[in-house]
Design an enzyme around this catalytic site. Structure first.
Site, PDB file in Angstrom:
ATOM      1  CG  ASP A  78      -1.947   0.950   1.104  1.00  0.00           C
ATOM      2  OD1 ASP A  78      -1.952   2.084   0.565  1.00  0.00           O
ATOM      3  OD2 ASP A  78      -3.148   0.562   1.523  1.00  0.00           O
TER       4      ASP A  78
ATOM      5  CB  SER B  18      -6.390   2.299  -0.484  1.00  0.00           C
ATOM      6  OG  SER B  18      -4.939   2.962  -0.131  1.00  0.00           O
TER       7      SER B  18
ATOM      8  CB  SER C 257      -5.751  -2.621   0.707  1.00  0.00           C
ATOM      9  OG  SER C 257      -5.405  -1.594   0.316  1.00  0.00           O
TER      10      SER C 257
ATOM     11  CD  GLU D 214      -3.406  -3.336   2.608  1.00  0.00           C
ATOM     12  OE1 GLU D 214      -3.225  -2.247   2.237  1.00  0.00           O
ATOM     13  OE2 GLU D 214      -4.032  -3.873   3.320  1.00  0.00           O
TER      14      GLU D 214
ATOM     15  CG  ASP E  41      -1.225   4.381   2.813  1.00  0.00           C
ATOM     16  OD1 ASP E  41      -1.229   5.162   1.803  1.00  0.00           O
ATOM     17  OD2 ASP E  41      -2.447   4.501   3.782  1.00  0.00           O
TER      18      ASP E  41
ATOM     19  CG  HIS F 107      -1.081   8.763   4.658  1.00  0.00           C
ATOM     20  ND1 HIS F 107      -1.326   9.704   3.845  1.00  0.00           N
ATOM     21  CD2 HIS F 107      -1.854   7.692   4.354  1.00  0.00           C
ATOM     22  CE1 HIS F 107      -2.070   9.281   3.003  1.00  0.00           C
ATOM     23  NE2 HIS F 107      -2.474   7.957   3.219  1.00  0.00           N
TER      24      HIS F 107
ATOM     25  CG  ASP G 205      -2.818   1.046  -2.748  1.00  0.00           C
ATOM     26  OD1 ASP G 205      -1.561   1.368  -2.768  1.00  0.00           O
ATOM     27  OD2 ASP G 205      -3.470   1.031  -1.641  1.00  0.00           O
ATOM     28  CG  HIS G 206      -1.998   5.008  -3.450  1.00  0.00           C
ATOM     29  ND1 HIS G 206      -1.112   5.481  -2.431  1.00  0.00           N
ATOM     30  CD2 HIS G 206      -2.878   4.144  -2.460  1.00  0.00           C
ATOM     31  CE1 HIS G 206      -1.573   5.058  -1.324  1.00  0.00           C
ATOM     32  NE2 HIS G 206      -2.808   4.412  -1.321  1.00  0.00           N
TER      33      HIS G 206
END
Length: 550
Positions: free
Chosen positions: A83, A133, A198, A356, A361, A365, A402-403
């Site tokens: 992620d 996500s 996810s 995952e 992620d 952040h 995912d990104h």
């Protein structure tokens, strides 16, 4: 779209009812943009994305005809999702891995970076240039692009629109559902809450990714009987209630507010239900072997003959970061992956497993670069567990993201510079700057007279939760809009090269595994014309919709 839900959410926030983790994924689209930004009406239909993916597969079939005939099909499919695992994250993580081994670092490789095939996927949502996500999960698991904040539904469903999400023609199926329909087993593993965006993409159909428990749905004024929460869907509805392995965090989403879990976290459900007990009761009534786990010791005690069904919820919310976790209670992602594969491998028809590394992620952040890189390395270890356990000639392993995020790997430092340290030069104001920095996020410092502060003088400089240099001040660092990598190993890995829409990923996995309603390697490209195949494909999608929600 009306803005009534904004009033409800604002009131809930004022009352302290909004979940704390919303800070990672604040809702930045203005009211109405969830539908108004759609580029074309066609993009709101599943058929648009299915057709585009199937036509691309047909082209690839022609290009790789020889390899197709030689390889057979994939019995087992394992999808690893990092992620937020951007290319700078990969480059920095491999450098950190090498430096931990006493090397200069740049020459190192993550295990999955040595896979034979590498491709790139485009990650935008139907209504957003930079994705979240949930719309990406709908893309890489269901093969259909959606609106930001929605899961398992087409872009005809705006975020928060409960009623629209109840329309079966606007729901889409995941590759996990295709695997179950083919008689294979399914498992999901994550370091986040199991109800997070996810993993929920494998089973949930919701107009808001934040509807993780019944109270989340009620806060927006919706009827949980019309729009069941994600935890309920996992335990009580198909396909989630058929999954053989469910490993992650998030016990609080399954427990009532009147109950605390094994580690003292209070439940969030206001319907009085204990979904963990309901899962156990369901398995008992089916007369199958099962076990609920809540810590690492219980996981390791399973031995060589684990039960048929496993529900492991190892934290009240997300699992701890690997570098901060308690080894007695917190399993590693590699350990979870190992057990999942052992359980699922007992099915002679094969399996689909989703794994995952979700806290990459979260660390990004918060501008915690060190934690983000370590979580990436931990996922890489889980990938090696999978490739060591599986036969290359009957399995397909795909590793993707995912990104991306907005961390940069910068400066002109000499080879071997500490990737977590400062660049070997100063800025134009004679201030040091970091090798890894972020475009935005909570790590931004106040500048005096246009001069950046010296971040190396911070009291906690270099600590795990020290925030590296950041430019634009935001409560939460944002995702990035650049493409993500797709690494592939095993049967028909060549199918994943090139640049393509993220929606191609599940269709290509299904093609290689001969499952699902689309084109398969088992069927000659000349046997079924694209137009005829698409008619059959869409009919199968509709049939699966009705079967799933009966």
């Amino acid at each position: 779209m009306s803005t009534w839900w904004l009033v409800v959410v604002a009131a809930a926030a004022a009352a302290g009812l909004v979940r704390a983790e919303d800070r990672y994924h604040p809702e930045r689209l203005a009211a109405g943009e969830a539908s108004a930004a759609t580029r074309s009406a066609a993009e709101s239909e599943a058929s648009f994305w299915v057709r585009e993916a199937q036509e691309a597969i047909e082209r690839r079939e022609r290009e790789g005809a020889g390899a197709k005939q030689a390889a057979g099909h994939a019995k087992n499919v394992v999808m690893f999702l990092g992620d937020g695992m951007s290319v700078p994250t990969l480059a920095a993580a491999r450098t950190l891995l090498g430096q931990r081994r006493g090397q200069t670092g740049e020459e190192a490789s993550l295990h999955f970076e040595q896979f034979p095939t590498l491709g790139l996927a485009k990650t935008y949502c139907v209504n957003a240039q930079v994705p979240d996500s949930s719309c990406t999960a709908t893309a890489y698991l269901c093969g259909v692009k959606a609106n930001q904040g929605t899961l398992g539904v087409t872009a005809a469903v705006p975020r928060h629109d409960c009623e629209a999400s109840t329309d079966v023609t606007k729901r889409v199926q995941s590759i996990a559902e295709w695997a179950l329909a083919d008689g294979r087993d399914v498992g999901i593993v994550t370091t986040t809450r199991i109800t997070h965006a996810s993993p929920a993409g494998t089973f949930a159909k919701v107009a808001n990714r934040n509807w993780e428990n019944d109270n989340d749905v009620k806060q927006e004024g919706h009827d949980v009987n019309r729009c069941p929460d994600i935890a309920h869907q996992l335990i009580k509805m198909a396909p989630g209630n058929k999954f053989k392995v469910i490993f992650g965090g998030g016990r609080r989403e399954f427990l009532p507010t009147t109950q605390v879990d094994e580690e003292g976290t209070r439940g969030l459900r206001t319907d009085g239900r204990n979904l963990i007990e309901e899962w156990q009761n369901d398995k008992e009534s089916q007369k199958v072997s099962y076990k609920y786990l809540w810590n690492r010791q219980e996981l390791l005690k399973l031995g060589s003959s684990p039960p048929d069904y496993l529900l492991g919820l190892f934290e009240g919310s997300h699992l701890q970061y690997h570098l901060e976790g308690d080894e007695s209670t917190e399993p590693t992602l590699a350990e979870l992956t190992d057990v999942a594969i052992r359980v699922l491998s007992r099915n002679e028809r094969g399996f689909f497993l989703f794994v995952e590394g979700g806290r990459i992620d979260h660390a990004h952040h918060d501008n915690y670069a060190h934690l983000a890189l370590d979580e990436t390395i931990e996922m890489d270890r889980a990938v090696k567990v999978a490739t060591d356990a599986l036969k290359e000639d009957e399995s397909l392993v795909v590793v993707t993201a995912d990104h991306t995020h907005v961390m940069s790997f910068n400066g002109y430092s000499p080879r071997g510079t500490d990737v977590l340290g400062t660049v070997r030069s100063l800025d134009s104001n004679r201030m040091p700057f970091m090798v890894l920095s972020y475009t935005n996020g909570p790590g931004a410092r106040i500048q005096q007279n246009g001069v950046r502060p010296d971040v190396t003088t911070d009291a906690n400089f270099g600590a795990l939760r020290w925030r590296t240099h950041t430019d634009v001040p935001l409560d939460s660092e944002t995702h990035g809009g650049d493409d993500v990598t797709v690494f592939a190993w095993g049967v028909h890995h060549w199918m994943f090269s090139g640049l393509y829409e993220q929606t191609h990923v599940p269709h290509r996995m299904a093609w290689a595994a001969c499952m699902g309603p689309g084109r398969h390697v088992c069927v000659s490209a000349a046997t079924v014309p694209t137009a005829a195949l698409l008619s059959l494909l869409l009919a199968a999608f509709i049939t699966l919709r009705h079967q799933c929600f009966l």
